[in-house]
Design a protein around this motif. Sequence first.
Motif, PDB file in Angstrom:
ATOM      1  N   LEU A  37       0.839  -1.198   0.000  1.00  0.00           N
ATOM      2  CA  LEU A  37       0.000   0.000   0.000  1.00  0.00           C
ATOM      3  C   LEU A  37       0.871   1.243   0.000  1.00  0.00           C
ATOM      4  O   LEU A  37       1.928   1.278   0.638  1.00  0.00           O
ATOM      5  CB  LEU A  37      -0.885   0.034   1.240  1.00  0.00           C
ATOM      6  N   LYS A  38       0.388   2.268  -0.672  1.00  0.00           N
ATOM      7  CA  LYS A  38       1.062   3.557  -0.697  1.00  0.00           C
ATOM      8  C   LYS A  38       0.045   4.643  -0.392  1.00  0.00           C
ATOM      9  O   LYS A  38      -1.161   4.468  -0.629  1.00  0.00           O
ATOM     10  CB  LYS A  38       1.674   3.810  -2.080  1.00  0.00           C
ATOM     11  N   VAL A  39       0.537   5.764   0.109  1.00  0.00           N
ATOM     12  CA  VAL A  39      -0.326   6.929   0.286  1.00  0.00           C
ATOM     13  C   VAL A  39      -0.896   7.288  -1.084  1.00  0.00           C
ATOM     14  O   VAL A  39      -0.187   7.290  -2.088  1.00  0.00           O
ATOM     15  CB  VAL A  39       0.472   8.106   0.888  1.00  0.00           C
ATOM     16  N   GLY A  40      -2.194   7.537  -1.124  1.00  0.00           N
ATOM     17  CA  GLY A  40      -2.878   7.853  -2.372  1.00  0.00           C
ATOM     18  C   GLY A  40      -3.611   6.682  -2.979  1.00  0.00           C
ATOM     19  O   GLY A  40      -4.464   6.871  -3.846  1.00  0.00           O
ATOM     20  N   ASP A  41      -3.299   5.455  -2.538  1.00  0.00           N
ATOM     21  CA  ASP A  41      -4.021   4.287  -3.030  1.00  0.00           C
ATOM     22  C   ASP A  41      -5.464   4.323  -2.546  1.00  0.00           C
ATOM     23  O   ASP A  41      -5.762   4.824  -1.458  1.00  0.00           O
ATOM     24  CB  ASP A  41      -3.384   2.984  -2.518  1.00  0.00           C
ATOM     25  N   TYR A  42      -6.350   3.765  -3.359  1.00  0.00           N
ATOM     26  CA  TYR A  42      -7.738   3.567  -2.954  1.00  0.00           C
ATOM     27  C   TYR A  42      -7.928   2.110  -2.594  1.00  0.00           C
ATOM     28  O   TYR A  42      -7.372   1.220  -3.244  1.00  0.00           O
ATOM     29  CB  TYR A  42      -8.700   3.951  -4.085  1.00  0.00           C
ATOM     30  N   VAL A  43      -8.704   1.878  -1.543  1.00  0.00           N
ATOM     31  CA  VAL A  43      -9.008   0.528  -1.101  1.00  0.00           C
ATOM     32  C   VAL A  43     -10.503   0.415  -0.840  1.00  0.00           C
ATOM     33  O   VAL A  43     -11.192   1.406  -0.636  1.00  0.00           O
ATOM     34  CB  VAL A  43      -8.229   0.139   0.187  1.00  0.00           C
ATOM     35  N   ILE A  44     -10.986  -0.824  -0.857  1.00  0.00           N
ATOM     36  CA  ILE A  44     -12.358  -1.109  -0.447  1.00  0.00           C
ATOM     37  C   ILE A  44     -12.323  -1.341   1.062  1.00  0.00           C
ATOM     38  O   ILE A  44     -11.572  -2.188   1.548  1.00  0.00           O
ATOM     39  CB  ILE A  44     -12.897  -2.366  -1.155  1.00  0.00           C
ATOM     40  N   LEU A  45     -13.138  -0.582   1.792  1.00  0.00           N
ATOM     41  CA  LEU A  45     -13.172  -0.673   3.248  1.00  0.00           C
ATOM     42  C   LEU A  45     -14.489  -1.282   3.699  1.00  0.00           C
ATOM     43  O   LEU A  45     -15.563  -0.870   3.251  1.00  0.00           O
ATOM     44  CB  LEU A  45     -13.020   0.719   3.859  1.00  0.00           C
ATOM     45  N   HIS A  46     -14.403  -2.268   4.581  1.00  0.00           N
ATOM     46  CA  HIS A  46     -15.591  -2.912   5.147  1.00  0.00           C
ATOM     47  C   HIS A  46     -15.360  -3.097   6.633  1.00  0.00           C
ATOM     48  O   HIS A  46     -14.382  -3.725   7.042  1.00  0.00           O
ATOM     49  CB  HIS A  46     -15.835  -4.255   4.458  1.00  0.00           C
ATOM     50  N   VAL A  47     -16.247  -2.561   7.446  1.00  0.00           N
ATOM     51  CA  VAL A  47     -16.181  -2.576   8.910  1.00  0.00           C
ATOM     52  C   VAL A  47     -14.773  -2.300   9.441  1.00  0.00           C
ATOM     53  O   VAL A  47     -14.299  -2.970  10.356  1.00  0.00           O
ATOM     54  CB  VAL A  47     -16.785  -3.857   9.534  1.00  0.00           C
TER      55      VAL A  47
END
Length: 85
Positions: A37-47
């Motif tokens: 992971l890097k700053v600026g990456d988008y991720v799917i967040l769940h709970v």
Amino acid sequence: MCLAIPVRIEELLDEQTAVACIGGLRKTVNVALLDDLKVGDYVILHVGFALQKLDEAEAQRSLALFAEMGQLAEAERAALGEMQS
């Protein structure tokens, strides 16, 4: 209701936690399930857990659809695990 939402990584704290921007707020999230992971990456967040990376264009399309449906705030709360049953 269980929802996952795209969020942008703003800061990496350590190998397991990061700060993500969620609806204009900065929240600490668990990123232990993801590598590189890097700053600026988008991720799917769940709970509160980042489940997978996704590209910015896809993240923006998903956020726009939630907003269009009037469900963005609810989706953000659900992704953080803040929904009340």
